[in-house]
Design a protein around this motif. Structure first.
Motif, PDB file in Angstrom:
ATOM      1  N   SER A 149      -5.252   2.704  15.459  1.00  0.00           N
ATOM      2  CA  SER A 149      -5.524   1.535  16.299  1.00  0.00           C
ATOM      3  C   SER A 149      -4.454   1.384  17.375  1.00  0.00           C
ATOM      4  O   SER A 149      -4.752   1.009  18.518  1.00  0.00           O
ATOM      5  CB  SER A 149      -5.593   0.271  15.438  1.00  0.00           C
ATOM      6  N   ARG A 150      -3.198   1.665  17.043  1.00  0.00           N
ATOM      7  CA  ARG A 150      -2.122   1.606  18.042  1.00  0.00           C
ATOM      8  C   ARG A 150      -2.357   2.620  19.143  1.00  0.00           C
ATOM      9  O   ARG A 150      -2.132   2.344  20.327  1.00  0.00           O
ATOM     10  CB  ARG A 150      -0.781   1.870  17.375  1.00  0.00           C
ATOM     11  N   LEU A 151      -2.829   3.794  18.755  1.00  0.00           N
ATOM     12  CA  LEU A 151      -3.066   4.847  19.741  1.00  0.00           C
ATOM     13  C   LEU A 151      -4.210   4.466  20.668  1.00  0.00           C
ATOM     14  O   LEU A 151      -4.127   4.649  21.882  1.00  0.00           O
ATOM     15  CB  LEU A 151      -3.374   6.157  19.016  1.00  0.00           C
ATOM     16  N   GLU A 181       3.873   9.829  22.986  1.00  0.00           N
ATOM     17  CA  GLU A 181       4.243   8.789  23.929  1.00  0.00           C
ATOM     18  C   GLU A 181       4.273   7.409  23.271  1.00  0.00           C
ATOM     19  O   GLU A 181       4.857   6.468  23.823  1.00  0.00           O
ATOM     20  CB  GLU A 181       3.257   8.773  25.099  1.00  0.00           C
ATOM     21  N   ILE A 182       3.636   7.276  22.104  1.00  0.00           N
ATOM     22  CA  ILE A 182       3.503   5.968  21.461  1.00  0.00           C
ATOM     23  C   ILE A 182       4.403   5.863  20.239  1.00  0.00           C
ATOM     24  O   ILE A 182       5.098   4.867  20.052  1.00  0.00           O
ATOM     25  CB  ILE A 182       2.042   5.709  21.058  1.00  0.00           C
ATOM     26  N   PHE A 183       4.413   6.871  19.396  1.00  0.00           N
ATOM     27  CA  PHE A 183       5.259   6.873  18.207  1.00  0.00           C
ATOM     28  C   PHE A 183       5.610   8.310  17.865  1.00  0.00           C
ATOM     29  O   PHE A 183       5.074   9.259  18.441  1.00  0.00           O
ATOM     30  CB  PHE A 183       4.582   6.165  17.027  1.00  0.00           C
ATOM     31  N   ASP A 184       6.506   8.457  16.940  1.00  0.00           N
ATOM     32  CA  ASP A 184       7.014   9.780  16.587  1.00  0.00           C
ATOM     33  C   ASP A 184       6.658  10.089  15.132  1.00  0.00           C
ATOM     34  O   ASP A 184       7.446   9.836  14.219  1.00  0.00           O
ATOM     35  CB  ASP A 184       8.541   9.824  16.779  1.00  0.00           C
ATOM     36  N   PRO A 185       5.456  10.641  14.888  1.00  0.00           N
ATOM     37  CA  PRO A 185       5.072  10.930  13.504  1.00  0.00           C
ATOM     38  C   PRO A 185       5.903  12.076  12.944  1.00  0.00           C
ATOM     39  O   PRO A 185       6.264  13.008  13.673  1.00  0.00           O
ATOM     40  CB  PRO A 185       3.585  11.327  13.621  1.00  0.00           C
ATOM     41  N   MET A 189      -5.923   4.086  25.494  1.00  0.00           N
ATOM     42  CA  MET A 189      -7.269   3.942  26.040  1.00  0.00           C
ATOM     43  C   MET A 189      -7.702   2.491  26.189  1.00  0.00           C
ATOM     44  O   MET A 189      -8.632   2.206  26.934  1.00  0.00           O
ATOM     45  CB  MET A 189      -8.275   4.683  25.145  1.00  0.00           C
ATOM     46  N   GLY A 190      -7.071   1.573  25.430  1.00  0.00           N
ATOM     47  CA  GLY A 190      -7.492   0.191  25.481  1.00  0.00           C
ATOM     48  C   GLY A 190      -8.869  -0.024  24.914  1.00  0.00           C
ATOM     49  O   GLY A 190      -9.607  -0.898  25.347  1.00  0.00           O
ATOM     50  N   LYS A 191      -9.226   0.807  23.931  1.00  0.00           N
ATOM     51  CA  LYS A 191     -10.578   0.740  23.391  1.00  0.00           C
ATOM     52  C   LYS A 191     -10.626  -0.038  22.081  1.00  0.00           C
ATOM     53  O   LYS A 191      -9.613  -0.453  21.538  1.00  0.00           O
ATOM     54  CB  LYS A 191     -11.132   2.148  23.184  1.00  0.00           C
ATOM     55  N   ASN A 192     -11.835  -0.192  21.588  1.00  0.00           N
ATOM     56  CA  ASN A 192     -12.046  -0.922  20.352  1.00  0.00           C
ATOM     57  C   ASN A 192     -11.836  -0.020  19.145  1.00  0.00           C
ATOM     58  O   ASN A 192     -11.759   1.205  19.260  1.00  0.00           O
ATOM     59  CB  ASN A 192     -13.470  -1.503  20.315  1.00  0.00           C
TER      60      ASN A 192
END
Length: 276
Positions: free
Chosen positions: A100-102, A125-129, A107-110
């Protein structure tokens, strides 16, 4: 002064793998160059041994450190992880809590929108798995053994696996969940079972892995039946064994046209086992 005619050098690459069970795997490879530019390429492979070999060859041809990102679709991630490992790359797997974070950040999607292979290339770019660490066959044998059956020697080996080969702590977290589930099923009262279930939920939250989360949901869904098992000790094991034996009889006889003969054969086999 930098030579303007010098081609940009490839710094790193990220492969997003949209895994499928029966359909083709969709892969997007995003290459990052030292001049700040990017290049995106796409291809598909079949979910077969030949397809996985082609995936390894394509990823191995990338002349830069490569990280592959995949969502856990059933157990398809395991074969894909081996293919990435053969290519010299590193596999990262994102769970539902990251999806959901991604979607929102990229994308700003549902929640119902699909994360495709191209979106997976933006995970960094969002988190470091953490990197996915595959256990060796020997490690798997230790992990699948019941904790109380391990000798001191094998307990030490298991501790070494957790200390040296499990930098993310995922293996140990999963093993703790497995052992707590076994402890829950060994309880003799509903009060003890409830306490063991609470502890299991805490370990599942700490593990934060898709597999342990699905296990927890299964336990919760079947909790009333588990309570019956704990109180009565009754299971359907004998019934399932009889059903399996009947299927073997039917397979051996290549099917039975006469239902009476079929029933007689089943009763004769049951009588012979009882007499033995």
């Amino acid at each position: 002064m930098q030579d303007q005619d010098k081609p940009a050098g490839l710094v790193r690459a990220v492969a997003g793998i949209d895994a499928a069970i029966t359909a083709r795997h969709h892969i997007a490879v995003r290459e990052f160059f030292d001049d700040g530019t990017e290049h995106l390429s796409r291809f598909t492979v079949d979910p077969t041994l030949a397809g996985l070999e082609r995936l390894s060859q394509r990823l191995a041809a990338v002349p830069a450190p490569l990280t592959a990102v995949v969502e856990p679709t059933s157990m398809t991630w395991l074969a894909l992880a081996l293919a990435v490992e053969r290519a010299g790359g590193r596999m990262e797997m994102i769970g539902a809590r990251h999806s959901s974070r991604l979607r929102g950040a990229i994308m700003g999607k549902n929640k119902s929108d699909v994360i495709d292979s191209e979106v997976l290339t933006h995970v960094g770019e969002i988190f470091d798995p953490p990197p996915l660490v595959l256990a060796s066959p020997g490690q798997l044998a230790l992990l699948l053994r019941a904790g109380e059956t391990l000798s001191d020697r094998y307990s030490d080996r298991l501790s070494q696996v957790f200390d040296l080969d499990d930098p993310t702590g995922k293996l140990q977290a999963a093993w703790n969940v497995k052992e707590q589930l076994r402890a829950l099923l060994r309880t003799g009262s509903l009060q003890d079972a409830s306490a063991a279930k609470t502890r299991l939920g805490e370990l599942v939250d700490h593990a934060a892995q898709p597999e342990t989360t699905r296990l927890w949901r299964t336990v919760c869904r079947w909790w009333k039946e588990i309570e019956v098992l704990i109180v009565t000790g009754a299971t359907t094991a004998k019934l399932e064994a009889n059903n399996t034996a009947i299927k073997h009889l039917k397979r051996t006889g290549r099917g039975f046209v006469n239902s009476r003969n079929y029933t007689t054969r089943i009763m004769l086999r049951s009588a012979a086992r009882t007499a033995a």
